[in-house]
Scaffold this active site. Structure first.
Site, PDB file in Angstrom:
ATOM      1  N   PRO A  19       1.007  -1.426  -0.075  1.00 20.52           N
ATOM      2  CA  PRO A  19       0.212   0.016  -0.107  1.00 20.52           C
ATOM      3  C   PRO A  19       0.640   1.510  -0.185  1.00 20.52           C
ATOM      4  CG  PRO A  19       0.119  -1.403   2.122  1.00 20.52           C
ATOM      5  CD  PRO A  19       0.649  -2.113   0.789  1.00 20.52           C
ATOM      6  N   ASN A  20       0.749   2.425  -0.662  1.00 20.59           N
ATOM      7  CA  ASN A  20       0.731   3.506  -1.461  1.00 20.59           C
ATOM      8  C   ASN A  20       2.425   3.718  -1.280  1.00 20.59           C
ATOM      9  OD1 ASN A  20      -1.592   5.131   0.589  1.00 20.59           O
ATOM     10  ND2 ASN A  20      -0.024   3.672   2.661  1.00 20.59           N
ATOM     11  N   ARG A  27       5.248  10.867  -2.224  1.00 22.38           N
ATOM     12  CA  ARG A  27       4.570  10.778  -1.207  1.00 22.38           C
ATOM     13  C   ARG A  27       5.592  11.261  -0.336  1.00 22.38           C
ATOM     14  NH1 ARG A  27       4.595   4.543   1.692  1.00 22.38           N
ATOM     15  NH2 ARG A  27       3.474   5.471   3.126  1.00 22.38           N
ATOM     16  N   TYR A  32      11.027   9.425   1.668  1.00 23.45           N
ATOM     17  CA  TYR A  32      10.477   7.781   1.011  1.00 23.45           C
ATOM     18  C   TYR A  32      11.565   8.452  -0.760  1.00 23.45           C
ATOM     19  CZ  TYR A  32       8.011   6.011   3.667  1.00 23.45           C
ATOM     20  OH  TYR A  32       7.238   5.276   5.155  1.00 23.45           O
ATOM     21  N   ASN A  83       7.862  -5.362  -1.284  1.00 26.23           N
ATOM     22  CA  ASN A  83       7.769  -3.736   0.255  1.00 26.23           C
ATOM     23  C   ASN A  83       6.555  -4.256   0.431  1.00 26.23           C
ATOM     24  OD1 ASN A  83       8.200  -1.857   1.863  1.00 26.23           O
ATOM     25  ND2 ASN A  83       9.403  -0.899   0.218  1.00 26.23           N
ATOM     26  N   ALA A  86       2.968  -0.960   4.854  1.00 22.32           N
ATOM     27  CA  ALA A  86       2.395  -0.781   6.481  1.00 22.32           C
ATOM     28  C   ALA A  86       2.411  -2.313   6.644  1.00 22.32           C
ATOM     29  CB  ALA A  86       1.671   0.086   6.527  1.00 22.32           C
ATOM     30  N   GLU A 107      13.130  -8.974   1.944  1.00 24.70           N
ATOM     31  CA  GLU A 107      12.218  -7.601   1.972  1.00 24.70           C
ATOM     32  C   GLU A 107      12.842  -6.855   1.914  1.00 24.70           C
ATOM     33  OE1 GLU A 107       9.662  -8.238   5.183  1.00 24.70           O
ATOM     34  OE2 GLU A 107       9.978  -5.898   6.274  1.00 24.70           O
ATOM     35  N   HIS A 109      13.218  -1.976   1.752  1.00 25.74           N
ATOM     36  CA  HIS A 109      12.615  -1.100   2.779  1.00 25.74           C
ATOM     37  C   HIS A 109      13.192  -0.037   2.234  1.00 25.74           C
ATOM     38  CE1 HIS A 109       8.969  -2.882   5.199  1.00 25.74           C
ATOM     39  NE2 HIS A 109      10.194  -3.318   5.682  1.00 25.74           N
ATOM     40  N   ARG A 116      12.830   4.673  12.730  1.00 26.78           N
ATOM     41  CA  ARG A 116      11.876   5.461  12.970  1.00 26.78           C
ATOM     42  C   ARG A 116      10.926   5.208  13.923  1.00 26.78           C
ATOM     43  NH1 ARG A 116       9.036   5.830   6.953  1.00 26.78           N
ATOM     44  NH2 ARG A 116       8.262   7.342   7.985  1.00 26.78           N
TER      45      ARG A 116
END
Ligand code: DQA
Length: 155
Positions: A19-20, A27, A32, A83, A86, A107, A109, A116
């Site tokens: 998502p996103n 964004r 990012y 990725n 969330a 994975e 990110h 964070r």
């Protein structure tokens, strides 16, 4: 590691974004970066092509959409770069899907999730992947693919 790539067949790697991540470029660019997902995928595709690998790209904002894609495409794929966005932090269903299809997954990110918010530091999906690349921006996807290629050479 490219076990499904029977003789004459090109190895297939799934590139899955959650998502996103379709909003990359606009964004929170301070977190990012300014690179769009289309651009990341294009560059990754060129790198893959020069190494004789076929990539299958998928992005979804829904958990079920991601799980369906993984279930449907893993049987004839050799590995996956994912990725989960969330969903990394709370989707046991996505974790079970990655574990369930049994292909090797890395994975990725873009941001360094370890630095964070507290709730982002845990990835429930990373444990069923070979490992996690976090904090190297869009280069993380290429690093994941390079790792998979290197592993291939070692076997
Ligand atoms: C992300 C990190 C997640 O915490 C966040 O929800 C994302 C992007 C990353 O690539 O840094 O959507 O996965």
């Amino acid at each position: 590691m490219f076990t499904n790539a029977t003789e004459g067949n090109v190895p297939v790697v799934l590139v899955v974004n959650g998502p996103n991540l379709n909003l990359l470029g606009q964004r929170e660019p301070e977190v990012y970066g300014h690179t769009t997902l289309q651009h990341i995928n294009r560059e990754l595709g060129e790198f893959a092509e020069s190494h004789g690998i076929e990539l299958r790209f998928f992005q979804s904002n829904s958990e079920g959409g991601l799980i369906d894609f993984i279930q449907q495409n893993a049987p004839d794929a050799d590995a996956m770069i994912i990725n989960p966005g969330a969903y990394s932090h709370y989707s046991y269903a996505l974790r079970d899907a990655i574990a369930g299809v049994g292909i090797r997954a890395v994975e990725v990110h873009l941001s360094n999730i370890a630095g964070r918010e507290e709730w982002r530091r845990l990835s429930v999906t990373a444990g069923v992947c070979i490992g996690q690349i976090s904090g190297f921006g869009s280069a993380g996807y290429r690093m994941a693919l390079e790792f998979l290629l290197d592993q291939d050479k070692d076997h």
